[in-house]
Design a protein around this motif. Sequence first.
Motif, PDB file in Angstrom:
ATOM      1  N   TYR A 249       0.844  -1.196   0.000  1.00 60.47           N
ATOM      2  CA  TYR A 249       0.000   0.000   0.000  1.00 60.47           C
ATOM      3  C   TYR A 249       0.878   1.244   0.000  1.00 60.47           C
ATOM      4  O   TYR A 249       1.895   1.316   0.704  1.00 60.47           O
ATOM      5  CB  TYR A 249      -0.916  -0.023   1.221  1.00 60.47           C
ATOM      6  N   ALA A 250       0.492   2.236  -0.787  1.00 60.22           N
ATOM      7  CA  ALA A 250       1.356   3.387  -1.051  1.00 60.22           C
ATOM      8  C   ALA A 250       1.626   4.229   0.193  1.00 60.22           C
ATOM      9  O   ALA A 250       2.708   4.814   0.324  1.00 60.22           O
ATOM     10  CB  ALA A 250       0.736   4.256  -2.146  1.00 60.22           C
ATOM     11  N   HIS A 251       0.680   4.316   1.099  1.00 57.62           N
ATOM     12  CA  HIS A 251       0.821   5.198   2.259  1.00 57.62           C
ATOM     13  C   HIS A 251       1.273   4.412   3.492  1.00 57.62           C
ATOM     14  O   HIS A 251       0.720   3.357   3.792  1.00 57.62           O
ATOM     15  CB  HIS A 251      -0.508   5.899   2.561  1.00 57.62           C
ATOM     16  N   LYS A 252       2.275   4.954   4.174  1.00 60.38           N
ATOM     17  CA  LYS A 252       2.686   4.368   5.441  1.00 60.38           C
ATOM     18  C   LYS A 252       1.705   4.775   6.537  1.00 60.38           C
ATOM     19  O   LYS A 252       1.072   5.827   6.461  1.00 60.38           O
ATOM     20  CB  LYS A 252       4.108   4.808   5.809  1.00 60.38           C
ATOM     21  N   GLY A 253       1.607   3.928   7.550  1.00 59.10           N
ATOM     22  CA  GLY A 253       0.667   4.174   8.625  1.00 59.10           C
ATOM     23  C   GLY A 253       1.337   4.712   9.877  1.00 59.10           C
ATOM     24  O   GLY A 253       2.563   4.848   9.960  1.00 59.10           O
ATOM     25  N   GLN A 254       0.495   5.021  10.854  1.00 57.70           N
ATOM     26  CA  GLN A 254       0.962   5.526  12.131  1.00 57.70           C
ATOM     27  C   GLN A 254       0.190   4.825  13.234  1.00 57.70           C
ATOM     28  O   GLN A 254      -1.050   4.813  13.231  1.00 57.70           O
ATOM     29  CB  GLN A 254       0.758   7.041  12.226  1.00 57.70           C
ATOM     30  N   LEU A 255       0.899   4.220  14.177  1.00 57.36           N
ATOM     31  CA  LEU A 255       0.235   3.553  15.296  1.00 57.36           C
ATOM     32  C   LEU A 255      -0.617   4.560  16.054  1.00 57.36           C
ATOM     33  O   LEU A 255      -0.150   5.656  16.386  1.00 57.36           O
ATOM     34  CB  LEU A 255       1.262   2.930  16.237  1.00 57.36           C
ATOM     35  N   ASP A 256      -1.870   4.197  16.302  1.00 51.47           N
ATOM     36  CA  ASP A 256      -2.748   5.131  17.008  1.00 51.47           C
ATOM     37  C   ASP A 256      -3.477   4.506  18.183  1.00 51.47           C
ATOM     38  O   ASP A 256      -4.206   5.192  18.895  1.00 51.47           O
ATOM     39  CB  ASP A 256      -3.759   5.741  16.035  1.00 51.47           C
ATOM     40  N   PHE A 257      -3.296   3.196  18.397  1.00 55.35           N
ATOM     41  CA  PHE A 257      -3.978   2.561  19.521  1.00 55.35           C
ATOM     42  C   PHE A 257      -3.230   1.304  19.942  1.00 55.35           C
ATOM     43  O   PHE A 257      -2.861   0.480  19.103  1.00 55.35           O
ATOM     44  CB  PHE A 257      -5.414   2.190  19.143  1.00 55.35           C
ATOM     45  N   ILE A 258      -2.968   1.191  21.234  1.00 54.61           N
ATOM     46  CA  ILE A 258      -2.440  -0.031  21.848  1.00 54.61           C
ATOM     47  C   ILE A 258      -3.316  -0.328  23.051  1.00 54.61           C
ATOM     48  O   ILE A 258      -3.491   0.534  23.921  1.00 54.61           O
ATOM     49  CB  ILE A 258      -0.968   0.122  22.266  1.00 54.61           C
ATOM     50  N   ASP A 259      -3.882  -1.512  23.086  1.00 51.34           N
ATOM     51  CA  ASP A 259      -4.830  -1.852  24.138  1.00 51.34           C
ATOM     52  C   ASP A 259      -4.152  -1.823  25.515  1.00 51.34           C
ATOM     53  O   ASP A 259      -2.919  -1.823  25.620  1.00 51.34           O
ATOM     54  CB  ASP A 259      -5.434  -3.233  23.871  1.00 51.34           C
ATOM     55  N   ASN A 260      -4.987  -1.804  26.568  1.00 52.01           N
ATOM     56  CA  ASN A 260      -4.453  -1.649  27.916  1.00 52.01           C
ATOM     57  C   ASN A 260      -4.285  -2.968  28.659  1.00 52.01           C
ATOM     58  O   ASN A 260      -3.984  -2.968  29.851  1.00 52.01           O
ATOM     59  CB  ASN A 260      -5.347  -0.713  28.729  1.00 52.01           C
ATOM     60  N   ARG A 261      -4.493  -4.108  27.971  1.00 49.47           N
ATOM     61  CA  ARG A 261      -4.294  -5.386  28.646  1.00 49.47           C
ATOM     62  C   ARG A 261      -4.070  -6.498  27.633  1.00 49.47           C
ATOM     63  O   ARG A 261      -4.435  -6.377  26.471  1.00 49.47           O
ATOM     64  CB  ARG A 261      -5.495  -5.733  29.526  1.00 49.47           C
ATOM     65  N   ILE A 262      -3.462  -7.586  28.126  1.00 55.59           N
ATOM     66  CA  ILE A 262      -3.225  -8.763  27.312  1.00 55.59           C
ATOM     67  C   ILE A 262      -4.452  -9.664  27.389  1.00 55.59           C
ATOM     68  O   ILE A 262      -5.009  -9.889  28.468  1.00 55.59           O
ATOM     69  CB  ILE A 262      -1.988  -9.545  27.812  1.00 55.59           C
ATOM     70  N   ASP A 263      -4.897 -10.177  26.251  1.00 57.64           N
ATOM     71  CA  ASP A 263      -6.022 -11.111  26.224  1.00 57.64           C
ATOM     72  C   ASP A 263      -5.611 -12.420  26.897  1.00 57.64           C
ATOM     73  O   ASP A 263      -4.637 -13.074  26.488  1.00 57.64           O
ATOM     74  CB  ASP A 263      -6.434 -11.375  24.767  1.00 57.64           C
ATOM     75  N   LEU A 264      -6.349 -12.824  27.938  1.00 55.13           N
ATOM     76  CA  LEU A 264      -5.983 -14.019  28.692  1.00 55.13           C
ATOM     77  C   LEU A 264      -6.161 -15.286  27.874  1.00 55.13           C
ATOM     78  O   LEU A 264      -5.485 -16.288  28.112  1.00 55.13           O
ATOM     79  CB  LEU A 264      -6.831 -14.096  29.972  1.00 55.13           C
ATOM     80  N   ASN A 265      -7.069 -15.280  26.899  1.00 51.74           N
ATOM     81  CA  ASN A 265      -7.336 -16.480  26.103  1.00 51.74           C
ATOM     82  C   ASN A 265      -6.298 -16.697  25.007  1.00 51.74           C
ATOM     83  O   ASN A 265      -5.943 -17.832  24.693  1.00 51.74           O
ATOM     84  CB  ASN A 265      -8.736 -16.396  25.488  1.00 51.74           C
TER      85      ASN A 265
END
Length: 375
Positions: A249-265
Amino acid sequence: MFFPRLKWVAIISGLLLLSACNSADVPTSRPAASLVNTESVQSIFYAPSQQFIGRIEAYKDVDIRAQVSGYLLERHFEDGQMVKQGQVLYDIDPTRYQAAVAQAKASLAQAKANLTNAQINWQRASRLLPQKNISQSEYDRLTAEKLSSEAQLEAAEALLSASLVDLKHTRIVAPFDGRIGQSEVSQGDLIANSNGRLTNLVSLNPIRASFKVSERERLNMGLDQVDAHSSAQTETAIVQLKISDERIYAHKGQLDFIDNRIDLNTGTIGISAKFANQQQQLLPGQYVEVQLTSHASVSALVIPRRAVQSDLEGEFVMLVSEQGTAERRNVSIGPVLEQGVVITTGLEGDEQVITAGLQRIRQGVPVQVVEPQAG
């Protein structure tokens, strides 16, 4: 009688002894050395990269519903077209709501008149009470009428506001820029909130790619140090997409969200990146491959991919030992780069790995290097 027999025994014993001596003097022949090509192990610096399967999601995705009931007079869009914020989508018959507004305005005018009359009577009573020209009970009654008229005025104003809101809702507009879906109703239908959605609207620019990474991958990529809402995160990783036809894809992205916990499953954490999407190449629900590349370079040992073999014990390479024989070395491999495959464990960096002639050699057999290469 015994002498001839002893003679023959002596002759045979002598022949056997001579044969043994002759065979001891003949040197044992060694197997011929196998011809091989080798290349040197390279030490390079590279930016670690990881690929993840992601899904495209819209930042805004809403169902358009009717908030008032009535017959649908007109639809102002074509299915699937791009619409602007505030653009009219549907018109519902406003006649009943216009009448309700007129009635609410009349009630408001009546409430204002009643309040004016109550205020005049109360002010007169306020002047008469000190001269004892009016009883306390009469003054209290007029005060109560004034307060009641004020409350009725507020109720009339609230009724007018509600009526105006209902009238406004007879014209349904787009809440934001985006692409409209297929209309579920047609002109002339009697619609209400209980009918469900009329259509759907999604925003397409910008758009986000959501994916999940393991806790180990999050730490390896340095994402534990990322503030997704800070411009400093762009110094941590480059985000790129590979779409279904294997194009980048021509456009590079930017991280905008990281969740606040690890999924236990699953042991993973949710992450998303924002991408420009002016041409609407990316659509909600689309599967993509997300590639995260670290800005920080690390050192690594690489060898040609053709030098790596595998069996039940795992991956291994063949080297040329100091004695000129083939030597097996078990290795652990990392990502495949343009320069070759990364070797994480098993090599020191000064070895010559065999790259050609592997099918003719095994552990310990003599080898002869035909064409050593620097790599």
